[in-house]
Design a protein around this motif. Structure first.
Motif, PDB file in Angstrom:
ATOM      1  N   ILE A  17       0.839  -1.205   0.000  1.00 25.43           N
ATOM      2  CA  ILE A  17       0.000   0.000   0.000  1.00 25.43           C
ATOM      3  C   ILE A  17       0.868   1.247   0.000  1.00 25.43           C
ATOM      4  O   ILE A  17       0.616   2.196  -0.754  1.00 25.43           O
ATOM      5  CB  ILE A  17      -0.953  -0.008   1.208  1.00 25.43           C
ATOM      6  N   HIS A  20       2.369   1.831  -3.345  1.00 27.39           N
ATOM      7  CA  HIS A  20       1.342   2.325  -4.265  1.00 27.39           C
ATOM      8  C   HIS A  20       1.105   3.822  -4.057  1.00 27.39           C
ATOM      9  O   HIS A  20       0.983   4.580  -5.034  1.00 27.39           O
ATOM     10  CB  HIS A  20       0.052   1.538  -4.040  1.00 27.39           C
ATOM     11  N   VAL A  21       1.057   4.249  -2.801  1.00 24.23           N
ATOM     12  CA  VAL A  21       0.905   5.672  -2.492  1.00 24.23           C
ATOM     13  C   VAL A  21       2.089   6.452  -3.044  1.00 24.23           C
ATOM     14  O   VAL A  21       1.912   7.505  -3.680  1.00 24.23           O
ATOM     15  CB  VAL A  21       0.781   5.886  -0.963  1.00 24.23           C
ATOM     16  N   GLU A  50      -6.416   5.751  -6.967  1.00 22.37           N
ATOM     17  CA  GLU A  50      -7.284   5.784  -5.785  1.00 22.37           C
ATOM     18  C   GLU A  50      -8.173   4.544  -5.721  1.00 22.37           C
ATOM     19  O   GLU A  50      -8.357   3.935  -4.659  1.00 22.37           O
ATOM     20  CB  GLU A  50      -8.135   7.062  -5.834  1.00 22.37           C
ATOM     21  N   GLY A  53      -6.125   1.587  -4.753  1.00 23.73           N
ATOM     22  CA  GLY A  53      -5.859   1.676  -3.321  1.00 23.73           C
ATOM     23  C   GLY A  53      -7.026   1.186  -2.494  1.00 23.73           C
ATOM     24  O   GLY A  53      -6.844   0.477  -1.496  1.00 23.73           O
ATOM     25  N   ASP A  54      -8.235   1.536  -2.907  1.00 19.52           N
ATOM     26  CA  ASP A  54      -9.432   1.050  -2.208  1.00 19.52           C
ATOM     27  C   ASP A  54      -9.507  -0.474  -2.249  1.00 19.52           C
ATOM     28  O   ASP A  54      -9.877  -1.121  -1.256  1.00 19.52           O
ATOM     29  CB  ASP A  54     -10.698   1.640  -2.839  1.00 19.52           C
ATOM     30  N   ILE A  57      -7.086  -1.933   0.263  1.00 20.30           N
ATOM     31  CA  ILE A  57      -7.619  -1.828   1.629  1.00 20.30           C
ATOM     32  C   ILE A  57      -8.673  -2.909   1.858  1.00 20.30           C
ATOM     33  O   ILE A  57      -8.700  -3.559   2.918  1.00 20.30           O
ATOM     34  CB  ILE A  57      -8.221  -0.435   1.883  1.00 20.30           C
ATOM     35  N   ILE A  82      -5.602   2.669   6.480  1.00 21.55           N
ATOM     36  CA  ILE A  82      -6.599   3.692   6.156  1.00 21.55           C
ATOM     37  C   ILE A  82      -5.957   5.068   6.044  1.00 21.55           C
ATOM     38  O   ILE A  82      -6.291   5.858   5.141  1.00 21.55           O
ATOM     39  CB  ILE A  82      -7.724   3.696   7.213  1.00 21.55           C
ATOM     40  N   ASP A  85      -4.321   5.317   2.806  1.00 22.20           N
ATOM     41  CA  ASP A  85      -5.328   5.458   1.755  1.00 22.20           C
ATOM     42  C   ASP A  85      -5.884   6.877   1.711  1.00 22.20           C
ATOM     43  O   ASP A  85      -6.250   7.376   0.630  1.00 22.20           O
ATOM     44  CB  ASP A  85      -6.448   4.454   1.981  1.00 22.20           C
ATOM     45  N   ASP A  86      -5.946   7.542   2.856  1.00 26.42           N
ATOM     46  CA  ASP A  86      -6.404   8.933   2.888  1.00 26.42           C
ATOM     47  C   ASP A  86      -5.510   9.833   2.037  1.00 26.42           C
ATOM     48  O   ASP A  86      -5.986  10.819   1.448  1.00 26.42           O
ATOM     49  CB  ASP A  86      -6.419   9.463   4.328  1.00 26.42           C
ATOM     50  N   LEU A  88      -4.005   8.938  -0.745  1.00 26.58           N
ATOM     51  CA  LEU A  88      -4.456   8.713  -2.126  1.00 26.58           C
ATOM     52  C   LEU A  88      -5.750   9.462  -2.413  1.00 26.58           C
ATOM     53  O   LEU A  88      -5.899  10.081  -3.479  1.00 26.58           O
ATOM     54  CB  LEU A  88      -4.669   7.219  -2.374  1.00 26.58           C
ATOM     55  N   ASP A  89      -6.684   9.398  -1.477  1.00 23.20           N
ATOM     56  CA  ASP A  89      -7.943  10.124  -1.649  1.00 23.20           C
ATOM     57  C   ASP A  89      -7.669  11.626  -1.808  1.00 23.20           C
ATOM     58  O   ASP A  89      -8.303  12.304  -2.631  1.00 23.20           O
ATOM     59  CB  ASP A  89      -8.871   9.895  -0.460  1.00 23.20           C
TER      60      ASP A  89
END
Length: 206
Positions: A17, A20-21, A50, A53-54, A57, A82, A85-86, A88-89
Protein backbone atom coordinates in the motif's frame (compact mmCIF):
# COMPACT_ATOMS: atom_id res chain seq x y z
CA UNK A 1 9.04 -10.66 19.79
CA UNK A 2 8.83 -11.36 16.04
CA UNK A 3 10.29 -14.10 13.91
CA UNK A 4 12.96 -12.59 11.69
CA UNK A 5 12.87 -15.42 9.15
CA UNK A 6 10.04 -14.34 6.90
CA UNK A 7 7.92 -11.30 6.14
CA UNK A 8 4.50 -11.32 7.74
CA UNK A 9 1.73 -11.09 5.10
CA UNK A 10 0.11 -8.15 6.89
CA UNK A 11 3.37 -6.21 6.95
CA UNK A 12 3.88 -7.11 3.28
CA UNK A 13 0.41 -5.77 2.50
CA UNK A 14 1.14 -2.50 4.31
CA UNK A 15 4.38 -2.14 2.36
CA UNK A 16 2.51 -2.71 -0.92
CA UNK A 17 0.00 0.00 0.00
CA UNK A 18 2.82 2.40 0.88
CA UNK A 19 4.59 1.71 -2.41
CA UNK A 20 1.34 2.33 -4.27
CA UNK A 21 0.90 5.67 -2.49
CA UNK A 22 4.50 6.64 -3.32
CA UNK A 23 4.01 5.73 -6.98
CA UNK A 24 0.89 7.92 -7.18
CA UNK A 25 2.62 10.86 -5.51
CA UNK A 26 5.63 10.67 -7.82
CA UNK A 27 3.35 10.36 -10.85
CA UNK A 28 1.42 13.49 -9.84
CA UNK A 29 4.61 15.43 -9.13
CA UNK A 30 6.52 14.37 -12.25
CA UNK A 31 3.73 14.92 -14.78
CA UNK A 32 4.28 18.24 -16.58
CA UNK A 33 0.93 19.91 -17.13
CA UNK A 34 0.74 22.30 -20.08
CA UNK A 35 -2.92 22.05 -21.10
CA UNK A 36 -6.43 21.29 -19.87
CA UNK A 37 -6.13 17.92 -21.63
CA UNK A 38 -3.11 17.15 -19.45
CA UNK A 39 -5.16 17.94 -16.34
CA UNK A 40 -7.82 15.50 -17.51
CA UNK A 41 -5.23 12.78 -18.11
CA UNK A 42 -3.70 13.23 -14.65
CA UNK A 43 -7.12 13.29 -13.00
CA UNK A 44 -8.15 10.03 -14.68
CA UNK A 45 -4.87 8.31 -13.80
CA UNK A 46 -4.99 9.39 -10.16
CA UNK A 47 -8.58 8.18 -9.93
CA UNK A 48 -7.26 4.79 -11.06
CA UNK A 49 -4.60 4.91 -8.33
CA UNK A 50 -7.28 5.78 -5.78
CA UNK A 51 -9.55 2.94 -6.92
CA UNK A 52 -6.71 0.42 -6.80
CA UNK A 53 -5.86 1.68 -3.32
CA UNK A 54 -9.43 1.05 -2.21
CA UNK A 55 -9.17 -2.51 -3.53
CA UNK A 56 -5.94 -3.04 -1.58
CA UNK A 57 -7.62 -1.83 1.63
CA UNK A 58 -10.57 -4.14 0.98
CA UNK A 59 -8.22 -7.11 0.54
CA UNK A 60 -6.42 -6.23 3.76
CA UNK A 61 -9.69 -6.00 5.68
CA UNK A 62 -10.72 -9.40 4.32
CA UNK A 63 -7.43 -10.88 5.56
CA UNK A 64 -7.93 -9.28 8.98
CA UNK A 65 -11.45 -10.69 9.23
CA UNK A 66 -10.35 -14.24 8.43
CA UNK A 67 -7.05 -14.42 10.31
CA UNK A 68 -6.89 -15.89 13.78
CA UNK A 69 -3.65 -14.11 14.70
CA UNK A 70 -2.01 -10.86 13.55
CA UNK A 71 1.55 -9.66 14.25
CA UNK A 72 0.29 -6.49 15.95
CA UNK A 73 -3.17 -5.26 16.96
CA UNK A 74 -5.73 -5.51 14.16
CA UNK A 75 -6.83 -1.95 14.83
CA UNK A 76 -3.29 -0.65 14.37
CA UNK A 77 -2.87 -2.46 11.04
CA UNK A 78 -6.21 -1.14 9.82
CA UNK A 79 -5.60 2.42 10.99
CA UNK A 80 -2.19 2.53 9.32
CA UNK A 81 -3.66 1.27 6.04
CA UNK A 82 -6.60 3.69 6.16
CA UNK A 83 -4.34 6.67 6.89
CA UNK A 84 -2.20 5.79 3.88
CA UNK A 85 -5.33 5.46 1.75
CA UNK A 86 -6.40 8.93 2.89
CA UNK A 87 -3.30 10.29 1.14
CA UNK A 88 -4.46 8.71 -2.13
CA UNK A 89 -7.94 10.12 -1.65
CA UNK A 90 -6.41 13.54 -1.06
CA UNK A 91 -4.22 13.62 -4.16
CA UNK A 92 -7.14 12.39 -6.29
CA UNK A 93 -9.36 15.16 -4.89
CA UNK A 94 -6.61 17.72 -5.52
CA UNK A 95 -6.15 16.67 -9.16
CA UNK A 96 -9.91 16.61 -9.72
CA UNK A 97 -10.14 20.21 -8.51
CA UNK A 98 -7.31 21.31 -10.79
CA UNK A 99 -9.16 19.74 -13.71
CA UNK A 100 -12.48 21.21 -12.62
CA UNK A 101 -10.98 24.71 -12.34
CA UNK A 102 -8.79 24.27 -15.48
CA UNK A 103 -5.77 25.44 -13.47
CA UNK A 104 -2.75 24.77 -15.67
CA UNK A 105 -0.58 27.56 -14.22
CA UNK A 106 0.75 25.79 -11.14
CA UNK A 107 2.70 28.22 -8.95
CA UNK A 108 5.76 27.81 -6.75
CA UNK A 109 3.67 27.17 -3.64
CA UNK A 110 1.89 24.18 -5.15
CA UNK A 111 5.31 22.82 -6.10
CA UNK A 112 6.64 23.32 -2.57
CA UNK A 113 3.67 21.44 -1.17
CA UNK A 114 4.17 18.62 -3.65
CA UNK A 115 7.91 18.38 -3.00
CA UNK A 116 7.34 17.84 0.70
CA UNK A 117 4.41 15.47 0.21
CA UNK A 118 6.49 13.35 -2.16
CA UNK A 119 9.31 13.26 0.41
CA UNK A 120 6.78 12.13 3.01
CA UNK A 121 5.61 9.30 0.76
CA UNK A 122 9.23 8.20 0.37
CA UNK A 123 9.66 8.13 4.15
CA UNK A 124 6.43 6.14 4.59
CA UNK A 125 7.79 3.44 2.28
CA UNK A 126 11.09 3.36 4.19
CA UNK A 127 9.16 2.96 7.44
CA UNK A 128 7.04 0.13 6.02
CA UNK A 129 10.18 -1.59 4.73
CA UNK A 130 11.51 -1.54 8.29
CA UNK A 131 8.17 -2.83 9.60
CA UNK A 132 8.29 -5.72 7.14
CA UNK A 133 11.70 -6.60 8.61
CA UNK A 134 10.29 -6.23 12.16
CA UNK A 135 12.61 -3.28 12.92
CA UNK A 136 10.04 -1.21 14.73
CA UNK A 137 12.20 1.22 16.69
CA UNK A 138 14.08 2.24 13.54
CA UNK A 139 10.80 3.47 12.04
CA UNK A 140 10.74 6.42 14.44
CA UNK A 141 13.30 8.45 12.47
CA UNK A 142 11.08 8.31 9.40
CA UNK A 143 8.00 9.32 11.39
CA UNK A 144 9.94 12.35 12.67
CA UNK A 145 10.88 13.36 9.12
CA UNK A 146 7.28 13.06 7.93
CA UNK A 147 6.19 15.38 10.73
CA UNK A 148 8.89 17.86 9.75
CA UNK A 149 7.65 17.89 6.15
CA UNK A 150 4.14 18.53 7.43
CA UNK A 151 5.45 21.44 9.51
CA UNK A 152 7.04 22.90 6.38
CA UNK A 153 3.71 22.55 4.57
CA UNK A 154 2.02 24.48 7.40
CA UNK A 155 4.41 27.35 6.74
CA UNK A 156 3.85 27.11 2.98
CA UNK A 157 0.09 27.32 3.55
CA UNK A 158 0.36 30.50 5.60
CA UNK A 159 2.73 32.14 3.14
CA UNK A 160 0.82 31.06 0.04
CA UNK A 161 -2.53 32.38 1.26
CA UNK A 162 -0.97 35.65 2.42
CA UNK A 163 0.69 36.18 -0.97
CA UNK A 164 -2.46 35.13 -2.79
CA UNK A 165 -4.47 37.97 -1.24
CA UNK A 166 -1.64 40.41 -1.92
CA UNK A 167 -0.99 39.68 -5.58
CA UNK A 168 -4.28 38.27 -6.96
CA UNK A 169 -7.11 40.63 -7.83
CA UNK A 170 -9.57 38.16 -9.36
CA UNK A 171 -11.82 36.91 -6.52
CA UNK A 172 -12.61 33.67 -8.38
CA UNK A 173 -8.93 32.78 -8.71
CA UNK A 174 -8.43 33.62 -5.03
CA UNK A 175 -11.14 31.10 -4.13
CA UNK A 176 -9.73 28.49 -6.50
CA UNK A 177 -6.11 28.73 -5.38
CA UNK A 178 -7.02 28.96 -1.69
CA UNK A 179 -8.96 25.73 -2.11
CA UNK A 180 -6.03 24.07 -3.88
CA UNK A 181 -3.55 25.13 -1.19
CA UNK A 182 -5.80 23.84 1.56
CA UNK A 183 -6.28 20.51 -0.21
CA UNK A 184 -2.52 20.10 -0.38
CA UNK A 185 -2.18 20.91 3.30
CA UNK A 186 -4.82 18.26 3.99
CA UNK A 187 -2.64 15.70 2.18
CA UNK A 188 0.33 16.72 4.32
CA UNK A 189 -1.89 16.26 7.39
CA UNK A 190 -2.78 12.75 6.19
CA UNK A 191 0.94 11.99 5.93
CA UNK A 192 1.34 13.18 9.52
CA UNK A 193 -1.53 10.88 10.52
CA UNK A 194 0.50 7.99 9.10
CA UNK A 195 3.48 9.12 11.18
CA UNK A 196 1.28 9.17 14.28
CA UNK A 197 0.02 5.64 13.49
CA UNK A 198 3.63 4.48 13.10
CA UNK A 199 4.54 5.94 16.50
CA UNK A 200 1.55 4.22 18.08
CA UNK A 201 2.72 0.87 16.71
CA UNK A 202 6.23 1.50 18.03
CA UNK A 203 4.92 2.46 21.46
CA UNK A 204 2.73 -0.64 21.77
CA UNK A 205 5.07 -3.23 20.33
CA UNK A 206 8.74 -2.21 20.50
Amino acid sequence: MFSQRKTDPFFAALLSIAEHVREAMHYANDFKVTSVADLKEVSIRLKEYETTGDDMIHDLISKLNTSFMTPIEREDILQLAIKMDDILDGIEHFSANLEMFSLTDIDEYVQKFMDNIVKSSDEIVKAMELLSRKKLVAMRDHAVLIKEYERICDEVLRTSIKQLFIREKDPIRIIQFKDVYELLEDIADHCQDVANAIETIIMRNA
